[in-house]
Design an enzyme around this catalytic site. Structure first.
Site, mmCIF file in Angstrom:
data_model
loop_
_atom_site.group_PDB
_atom_site.id
_atom_site.type_symbol
_atom_site.label_atom_id
_atom_site.label_comp_id
_atom_site.label_asym_id
_atom_site.label_seq_id
_atom_site.Cartn_x
_atom_site.Cartn_y
_atom_site.Cartn_z
ATOM 1 N N VAL A 1 39.511 45.930 37.023
ATOM 2 C CA VAL A 1 40.129 46.962 36.030
ATOM 3 C C VAL A 1 39.158 47.392 35.342
ATOM 4 C CG1 VAL A 1 41.675 47.616 34.361
ATOM 5 C CG2 VAL A 1 42.419 45.881 36.115
ATOM 6 N N PRO A 2 38.445 48.600 35.800
ATOM 7 C CA PRO A 2 37.013 48.903 35.337
ATOM 8 C C PRO A 2 36.907 49.738 33.950
ATOM 9 C CG PRO A 2 38.152 50.743 36.791
ATOM 10 C CD PRO A 2 39.018 49.672 36.623
ATOM 11 N N CYS A 3 37.158 48.546 32.997
ATOM 12 C CA CYS A 3 36.904 48.741 31.446
ATOM 13 C C CYS A 3 35.451 49.289 31.431
ATOM 14 C CB CYS A 3 37.483 47.724 30.788
ATOM 15 S SG CYS A 3 36.870 46.138 30.964
ATOM 16 N N HIS A 4 34.662 48.726 32.254
ATOM 17 C CA HIS A 4 33.085 49.216 32.032
ATOM 18 C C HIS A 4 32.818 50.565 32.242
ATOM 19 C CE1 HIS A 4 33.522 48.462 36.311
ATOM 20 N NE2 HIS A 4 32.486 48.901 36.436
#
Length: 182
Positions: free
Chosen positions: A134-137
């Site tokens: 889950v690409p919070c970056h």
């Protein structure tokens, strides 16, 4: 009951969490909010099919492929607001970034509200329990700077690996790599 397993990566050791069928967590060693909303001890249990699937996904990601979050049975633990934010994160394409403000505007539009607090959205992003997948970056500050939640340089390393351009002063180049929730 919740289970854990470890997974080596180019970013360091990762800890995977599962309810036995779904992936509920993926944390980097030393990450802020490590373990997050999991309120009970994780029993180490390697070999669960979901852990094998997550390791395969991560291997492909770190090899430069673009696996989708939807390929895995994800079940992050959190309230409805955080769940909405995490679903939006899954829509940010590989190699693109967005800002907390743009994410807040997208969420407000989705909810039929005139506005949404960037700080509230930032809190939900920061508490994302399934990092990388889950690409919070892919969320950066309005000025293009990264956050230290993963540890020094980790967010930048992930974004650089995805081909996101940086300026000479170490900020994400906001000109061409933007997702606005549309």
């Amino acid at each position: 009951m919740y289970y854990s397993a470890v997974c080596p990566s180019p970013l360091g050791m990762l800890t995977l969490g599962s309810d036995g069928e779904h992936l509920i967590g993926l944390w980097l060693e030393g990450q802020k909010y490590f373990g997050g909303a999991v309120r009970e001890a994780l029993e180490e249990r390697d070999g669960l099919p979901v852990f094998d699937a997550a390791r395969d996904w991560l291997a492909r990601y770190f090899a430069g492929e673009k696996p989708m979050p939807s390929e895995l049975p994800l079940c992050p633990i959190g309230g409805e607001f955080r769940q909405r934010v995490w679903r939006l994160l899954c829509q940010i394409p590989y190699g693109e970034t967005t800002t907390y403000g743009a994410l807040a505007r997208a969420l407000a539009a989705q909810m039929g509200r005139p506005s949404m607090s960037s700080q509230a959205v930032g809190g939900a992003v920061g508490h994302n329990p399934i990092s990388i997948i889950v690409p919070c970056h892919r969320v950066v500050r309005a000025d293009g700077s990264t956050t230290p939640a993963f540890g020094p340089g980790v967010q930048r390393a992930m974004l650089e690996a995805e081909g996101v351009p940086f300026t000479a002063d170490g900020r994400v180049e906001l000109g061409g790599c933007r997702w606005d929730g549309a």
